[in-house]
Design an enzyme around this catalytic site. Structure first.
Site, mmCIF file in Angstrom:
data_model
loop_
_atom_site.group_PDB
_atom_site.id
_atom_site.type_symbol
_atom_site.label_atom_id
_atom_site.label_comp_id
_atom_site.label_asym_id
_atom_site.label_seq_id
_atom_site.Cartn_x
_atom_site.Cartn_y
_atom_site.Cartn_z
ATOM 1 N N GLU A 263 -11.241 23.954 60.718
ATOM 2 C CA GLU A 263 -10.671 22.614 60.913
ATOM 3 C C GLU A 263 -9.164 22.686 60.728
ATOM 4 O O GLU A 263 -8.680 23.303 59.778
ATOM 5 C CB GLU A 263 -11.200 21.585 59.900
ATOM 6 C CG GLU A 263 -12.581 21.057 60.144
ATOM 7 C CD GLU A 263 -12.940 19.943 59.145
ATOM 8 O OE1 GLU A 263 -12.009 19.285 58.600
ATOM 9 O OE2 GLU A 263 -14.135 19.740 58.896
ATOM 10 N N GLU A 317 -12.834 8.536 65.215
ATOM 11 C CA GLU A 317 -14.152 8.086 64.740
ATOM 12 C C GLU A 317 -13.984 6.826 63.903
ATOM 13 O O GLU A 317 -13.469 6.867 62.786
ATOM 14 C CB GLU A 317 -14.820 9.200 63.942
ATOM 15 C CG GLU A 317 -15.066 10.463 64.762
ATOM 16 C CD GLU A 317 -15.527 11.640 63.923
ATOM 17 O OE1 GLU A 317 -16.647 11.577 63.381
ATOM 18 O OE2 GLU A 317 -14.756 12.616 63.794
ATOM 19 N N LYS A 320 -15.390 6.311 59.981
ATOM 20 C CA LYS A 320 -15.076 7.205 58.877
ATOM 21 C C LYS A 320 -14.400 6.412 57.764
ATOM 22 O O LYS A 320 -13.508 5.598 58.010
ATOM 23 C CB LYS A 320 -14.154 8.339 59.337
ATOM 24 C CG LYS A 320 -14.819 9.324 60.291
ATOM 25 C CD LYS A 320 -14.043 10.624 60.383
ATOM 26 C CE LYS A 320 -14.217 11.441 59.122
ATOM 27 N NZ LYS A 320 -13.600 12.780 59.219
ATOM 28 N N GLU A 326 -7.880 9.009 58.613
ATOM 29 C CA GLU A 326 -9.204 9.591 58.777
ATOM 30 C C GLU A 326 -9.860 9.172 60.094
ATOM 31 O O GLU A 326 -10.690 9.885 60.640
ATOM 32 C CB GLU A 326 -10.107 9.203 57.606
ATOM 33 C CG GLU A 326 -9.843 9.962 56.335
ATOM 34 C CD GLU A 326 -10.175 11.441 56.480
ATOM 35 O OE1 GLU A 326 -11.255 11.775 56.992
ATOM 36 O OE2 GLU A 326 -9.335 12.285 56.101
#
Length: 480
Positions: A263, A317, A320, A326
């Site tokens: 990541e 997203e 999250k 985030e």
């Protein structure tokens, strides 16, 4: 000579010809959202972007089925919640492998299993189950005859390090070393797997904006940071953090274990206190990172080890938890529209710049005619009179080695000049002087920019001539 050594390293890095040693770019496909495209649409999106490696956070049946026959390599995950069961009995991992791996493999090209994710920072404290779970998963893969094709690892957060600066002093947290780090590295070595590490320069930058420059964090041109212990120079925080992990492994005598970055990314939006979170910076980080990975060079400490990297993440997203950032790491909106425009493939890099933002382009000043020195041959090989009215760009040797080198670095790097002909063994490598190589690179940049005003100056390091420079069989291009 020192200048030539630096020059050669640059060409190896930026020529895009070192395919055999180049790294790979994959992407994390997270699904903590209620507005994402169907898995079938996602697979088509991945293909359209040239992405051939994807990392999942589970073994969702619909996703693995959609990936079947796609030729996209897949990393799947056994979640932290199942580590205890996986560690306690191999019968559990046997069943898990049968249901979640063998059911899809090999039509779905599963290449690795992430056993847990950032387990050391898991609030449920599952660390003690990690290595036994990894061993049981591996034993199940052996049992079913697929262990040679599917690796087992576990993504580790950079916070597993006790010390990360300078890179050469990298070390793991002492309370983790004996219980889990050594046993895990030993398992990875014995099974021929890799250490998976999640690295986010964004976090370090936000916490240290007073000492870490944004250019250093975003792979932009900067003076670099010299490691006081070994003299290695780092031009990006990303590479410095990777080498800190390598140093930590070496301290435990496991420096022969490979590494993958499972990541990394930069948010396009953040809270007020998340300095640097913006679309321009995200485009710069990810765009420059892709360029860095696909050009075939390792880190200063491990120059021959390719960088294999998974960007975080495919989509923004919306469900999250946590700060605004985030929910804004995605390269794409759920609509499949790009959050910012970068290329993810070597072919795309060859077609044009990959900085994702006009603000990253370095503008050279408009030259002053009075500042140009009297034209003189650069190579000592003479000049050929042009039969048509044209111009070329060559180096101003009076600018000095440091200025020429900086201009050369820009021309062959962010400037996009074609520097392949001046690599060792290529047609224009000789004479192997800084001025000769700089002249070729400056002219390539100048011609690619259609000989526009200000494109042959490089802050006084170059000037325009009306005679065609040549040396032996090497002739400078007139246009592209």
């Amino acid at each position: 000579m020192a200048a030539f050594t630096t020059l050669t390293s640059l060409f190896v890095l930026l020529s895009l010809l070192s395919i055999a040693n180049s790294g790979s770019i994959g992407i994390n496909y997270g699904r903590i959202a209620n507005n994402l495209p169907t898995p079938e649409e996602v697979v088509q999106l991945l293909k359209s972007q040239g992405i051939n490696r994807v990392k999942l956070y589970d073994t969702d049946s619909a996703v693995l089925t959609a990936l079947s026959g796609s030729n996209i390599s897949v990393t799947v995950a056994l979640p932290n919640e199942q580590l205890s069961d996986a560690a306690s009995k191999q019968s559990f991992t046997d069943s898990w492998v049968q249901s979640n791996i063998l059911r899809y493999y090999p039509k779905t090209n599963i290449e690795s299993i992430a056993v847990g994710n950032e387990v050391f920072v898991d609030p449920k404290n599952t660390t003690k189950f990690l290595v036994p779970a990894m061993k049981n998963v591996y034993a199940s893969l052996v049992k079913y005859g697929v262990a040679s094709s599917i690796k087992v690892s576990s993504p580790v957060a950079l916070s597993a390090l006790q010390n990360s600066y300078p890179s050469s002093a990298g070390s793991f947290k002492t309370d983790l070393i004996e219980p889990v780090i050594k046993p895990m590295l030993s398992f990875l070595k014995q099974s021929g797997s890799f250490l998976a590490v999640n690295i986010y320069p964004f976090f370090a930058y936000v916490a240290n904006t007073d000492t870490i420059s944004l250019d250093y964090a975003l792979f932009r041109d900067n003076k670099g940071v010299t490691d006081p212990n070994n003299g290695l120079v780092y031009k990006s925080l990303f590479e410095a953090q990777i080498d800190a992990v390598y140093a930590a492994m070496k301290a435990l005598n496991f420096d022969d274990v490979k590494m993958e970055i499972t990541e990394t990314g930069w948010p396009s939006k953040g809270d007020e206190n998340e300095t640097g979170a913006s679309a321009d910076n995200a485009a710069a980080y990810n765009g420059n990172l892709v360029k860095r990975v696909l050009t075939g060079s390792g880190t200063p400490l491990k120059p021959d080890e390719p960088l294999n990297v998974y960007l975080f993440a495919l989509f923004n997203e919306n469900q999250k938890p946590g700060p605004v950032s985030e929910r804004n790491y995605g390269l794409f909106y759920p609509s499949k529209e790009k959050v910012y425009d970068i290329t993810l493939t070597q072919e795309g890099l060859e077609a044009g710049p990959n900085n994702g933002s006009k603000s990253q382009v370095v503008k050279t000043p408009v030259p002053s005619p009075s500042s140009s020195p009297t034209p003189a041959p650069v190579f000592g090989g003479g000049v050929e009179e042009s039969k048509v009215v044209n111009t070329w760009c060559i180096a101003n040797e009076n600018a000095g080695a440091e200025q020429l080198q900086a201009a050369l670095d820009y021309a062959c790097g962010e400037g996009g000049a074609d520097c392949r002909p001046i690599q060792p063994g290529a047609t224009c490598h000789n004479p192997d002087t800084l001025a000769a190589h700089a002249s070729y690179a400056f002219n390539s940049y100048y011609q690619k920019k259609a000989r526009g005003t200000g494109t042959c100056d490089f802050k006084g390091a170059a000037y325009v001539v009306t005679q065609h420079p040549k040396y032996g069989s090497c002739k400078f291009p007139t246009g592209y």
